[in-house]
Design a protein around this motif. Structure first.
Motif, short mmCIF file in Angstrom:
data_model
loop_
_atom_site.label_atom_id
_atom_site.label_comp_id
_atom_site.label_asym_id
_atom_site.label_seq_id
_atom_site.Cartn_x
_atom_site.Cartn_y
_atom_site.Cartn_z
N GLU A 243 0.83 -1.21 0.00
CA GLU A 243 0.00 0.00 0.00
C GLU A 243 0.86 1.26 0.00
OE1 GLU A 243 -3.66 2.06 2.56
OE2 GLU A 243 -2.74 0.20 3.27
N VAL A 244 1.87 1.30 0.87
CA VAL A 244 2.73 2.49 0.97
C VAL A 244 3.54 2.66 -0.31
CG1 VAL A 244 4.69 3.50 2.20
CG2 VAL A 244 2.82 2.44 3.49
N ALA A 245 4.12 1.56 -0.80
CA ALA A 245 4.93 1.62 -2.02
C ALA A 245 4.09 2.11 -3.20
CB ALA A 245 5.52 0.25 -2.32
N ASN A 246 2.87 1.60 -3.33
CA ASN A 246 2.00 2.02 -4.43
C ASN A 246 1.66 3.50 -4.33
OD1 ASN A 246 1.90 -0.46 -5.71
ND2 ASN A 246 0.02 -1.11 -4.68
N ASP A 247 1.35 3.97 -3.12
CA ASP A 247 1.01 5.39 -2.94
C ASP A 247 2.18 6.28 -3.32
OD1 ASP A 247 -1.55 4.86 -2.14
OD2 ASP A 247 -1.15 5.05 0.01
N LYS A 248 3.38 5.91 -2.91
CA LYS A 248 4.56 6.70 -3.25
C LYS A 248 4.85 6.65 -4.74
CE LYS A 248 6.88 6.33 1.27
NZ LYS A 248 6.97 7.78 1.52
N LEU A 249 4.64 5.49 -5.34
CA LEU A 249 4.91 5.33 -6.77
C LEU A 249 3.99 6.22 -7.60
CD1 LEU A 249 6.60 3.69 -8.84
CD2 LEU A 249 4.74 2.02 -8.85
N LYS A 250 2.73 6.29 -7.22
CA LYS A 250 1.75 7.07 -7.98
C LYS A 250 2.13 8.54 -8.10
CE LYS A 250 -2.19 4.12 -6.79
NZ LYS A 250 -3.43 3.98 -5.96
N ALA A 251 2.94 9.04 -7.18
CA ALA A 251 3.32 10.45 -7.19
C ALA A 251 4.45 10.75 -8.17
CB ALA A 251 3.73 10.89 -5.78
N ASN A 252 4.97 9.71 -8.82
CA ASN A 252 6.13 9.87 -9.71
C ASN A 252 5.77 9.48 -11.14
OD1 ASN A 252 8.81 10.32 -7.93
ND2 ASN A 252 7.34 9.07 -6.79
N ASP A 253 5.61 10.47 -12.00
CA ASP A 253 5.20 10.24 -13.39
C ASP A 253 6.28 9.45 -14.14
OD1 ASP A 253 2.97 11.79 -12.85
OD2 ASP A 253 3.92 13.64 -13.58
N GLY A 254 5.86 8.38 -14.82
CA GLY A 254 6.77 7.62 -15.66
C GLY A 254 7.59 6.58 -14.94
N LEU A 255 7.53 6.57 -13.62
CA LEU A 255 8.25 5.57 -12.83
C LEU A 255 7.35 4.35 -12.64
CD1 LEU A 255 10.94 5.23 -11.17
CD2 LEU A 255 9.67 6.04 -9.17
N ILE A 256 7.87 3.15 -12.94
CA ILE A 256 7.06 1.94 -12.78
C ILE A 256 7.69 1.05 -11.71
CG2 ILE A 256 6.31 2.08 -15.19
CD1 ILE A 256 8.13 -0.39 -15.73
N ALA A 257 6.92 0.11 -11.25
CA ALA A 257 7.36 -0.74 -10.13
C ALA A 257 8.27 -1.87 -10.59
CB ALA A 257 6.15 -1.33 -9.42
N SER A 258 9.17 -2.25 -9.71
CA SER A 258 9.87 -3.54 -9.79
C SER A 258 9.94 -4.07 -8.36
CB SER A 258 11.27 -3.39 -10.38
OG SER A 258 11.91 -4.66 -10.41
N PHE A 259 8.78 -4.54 -7.89
CA PHE A 259 8.62 -4.88 -6.49
C PHE A 259 8.86 -6.38 -6.25
CE2 PHE A 259 5.34 -1.24 -5.71
CZ PHE A 259 6.34 -0.31 -5.87
N SER A 260 9.38 -6.68 -5.06
CA SER A 260 9.58 -8.07 -4.63
C SER A 260 8.66 -8.35 -3.45
CB SER A 260 11.04 -8.29 -4.24
OG SER A 260 11.21 -9.57 -3.71
N ARG A 261 9.02 -7.82 -2.29
CA ARG A 261 8.21 -8.04 -1.08
C ARG A 261 6.77 -7.57 -1.28
NH1 ARG A 261 8.95 -4.97 4.76
NH2 ARG A 261 6.85 -5.34 5.46
N ALA A 262 6.61 -6.41 -1.89
CA ALA A 262 5.27 -5.85 -2.07
C ALA A 262 4.41 -6.69 -3.01
CB ALA A 262 5.36 -4.41 -2.59
N LEU A 263 5.05 -7.49 -3.85
CA LEU A 263 4.31 -8.38 -4.74
C LEU A 263 3.84 -9.64 -4.03
CD1 LEU A 263 3.40 -9.22 -7.65
CD2 LEU A 263 5.68 -10.21 -7.93
N SER A 264 4.70 -10.16 -3.15
CA SER A 264 4.45 -11.50 -2.59
C SER A 264 4.04 -11.52 -1.13
CB SER A 264 5.71 -12.35 -2.76
OG SER A 264 6.81 -11.77 -2.07
N GLN A 265 3.85 -10.35 -0.51
CA GLN A 265 3.68 -10.30 0.95
C GLN A 265 2.43 -11.03 1.44
OE1 GLN A 265 3.43 -6.06 1.92
NE2 GLN A 265 1.20 -6.12 1.82
N ASP A 266 1.40 -11.17 0.59
CA ASP A 266 0.16 -11.81 1.04
C ASP A 266 0.01 -13.24 0.52
OD1 ASP A 266 -0.72 -9.55 2.47
OD2 ASP A 266 -1.46 -8.62 0.62
#
Length: 294
Positions: A245-268
């Motif tokens: 949730e936190v990573a996604n919120d921070k990411l949304k504030a940055n135009d053109g930046l996309i995710a390459s998440f590990s923990r945030a992808l698999s945490q659930d």
């Protein structure tokens, strides 16, 4: 280089999945997945269990090219098979997802507020094997903890020196100088890092293209000039320990930046989930990260 894969990574909508936990972080990743340390007795058994976890993720219908551009693999994952195919071939041919490989051998001791990469003694052989396994690009991580100009310069110098070897081998390097999210001077580190990266990408030749994997910056859109640079194929963000949730919120504030998440992808995700429960949890994570990335 596969031009179709290059176009997907450069222009596609979606994110890069990081499935590259290595020897040191594998027990922690398995524990988060619900696999206790007494479930395995040897390193081989441990890596088999983590490959089973990654196989379950990759073969899930939720793990698809509509949302995911690429996936970063650990070396042993590259050398193992999924449904009778090497993992990279399964990703590319069955899923339409671009395969990357983590190549670093871990971090050196902290010096000047940073941790450089340990030497990669078998780099030439590893890059050759990666090409044989149809890997598109590579990823290598070092860590910045303090705004020390000498240390940050050394980090970026090392990343680009090895990056040029990777380019010469016909692969695309993901340069990953992570800024520790717990750093008391995180924003100052990021400004110094941007300056050093800018120097290096300005010196690249037309045929020398890189990707960047950076901690989501404290100052929104700090990396806008890097994202728009002609020698940068894509800038992706690591979650760095932030929750989804936190990573996604921070990411949304940055135009053109996309995710390459590990923990945030698999945490659930959990080994004890039914297939329906697992696929639903993964689909929820994939969808949320995708939406934050576009």
């Amino acid at each position: 280089m596969d031009e179709k894969q290059l176009d997907k990574v450069k222009n596609g909508k979606g994110f890069i999945a990081a499935l590259d936990q290595s020897g040191g972080s594998t027990p922690k990743a398995l524990l988060a997945y619900g696999v206790l340390e007494d479930s395995y007795a040897t390193e081989d058994e441990m890596f088999t269990l983590v490959h089973d976890m990654r196989t379950r993720i990759i073969t899930s219908p939720a793990f698809n090219a509509n949302h995911i551009l690429g996936a970063i693999l650990f070396e042993q994952t590259m050398d193992r098979e999924i449904e009778g195919m090497y993992t990279a071939d399964y990703l590319a041919d069955k899923k339409g997802i671009v395969p990357f490989l983590k190549i670093d051998k871990g971090l050196a001791e902290e010096e000047n507020g940073v941790q450089l990469m340990k030497p990669i003694h078998d780099l030439d052989e590893l890059l050759q094997r990666a090409k044989e396994r149809h890997i598109f690009g590579t990823k290598m991580r070092s860590v910045i903890k303090e705004p020390n100009e000498e240390g940050i310069r050394a980090i970026v110098d090392q990343q680009f020196e090895i990056g040029k070897q990777i380019i010469a081998a016909g692969l695309v390097p993901i340069i990953e100088p992570e800024v520790d999210i717990t750093s008391a001077d995180k924003e100052a580190c990021e400004h110094l890092l941007k300056t050093e990266i800018q120097k290096h990408i300005d010196q690249l030749h037309d045929h020398e293209n890189v990707m960047l994997k950076l901690t989501i910056p404290t100052q929104a859109n700090l990396y806008k000039e890097l994202i728009e640079h002609p020698r940068v194929i894509r800038v992706v963000a690591l979650s760095g320990g932030y929750s989804t949730e936190v990573a996604n919120d921070k990411l949304k504030a940055n135009d053109g930046l996309i995710a390459s998440f590990s923990r945030a992808l698999s945490q659930d995700l959990n080994a004890n989930q039914t297939d329906d429960e697992f696929n639903q949890a993964l689909e929820t994570a994939v969808q949320s990260i995708y939406e934050a990335s576009i």
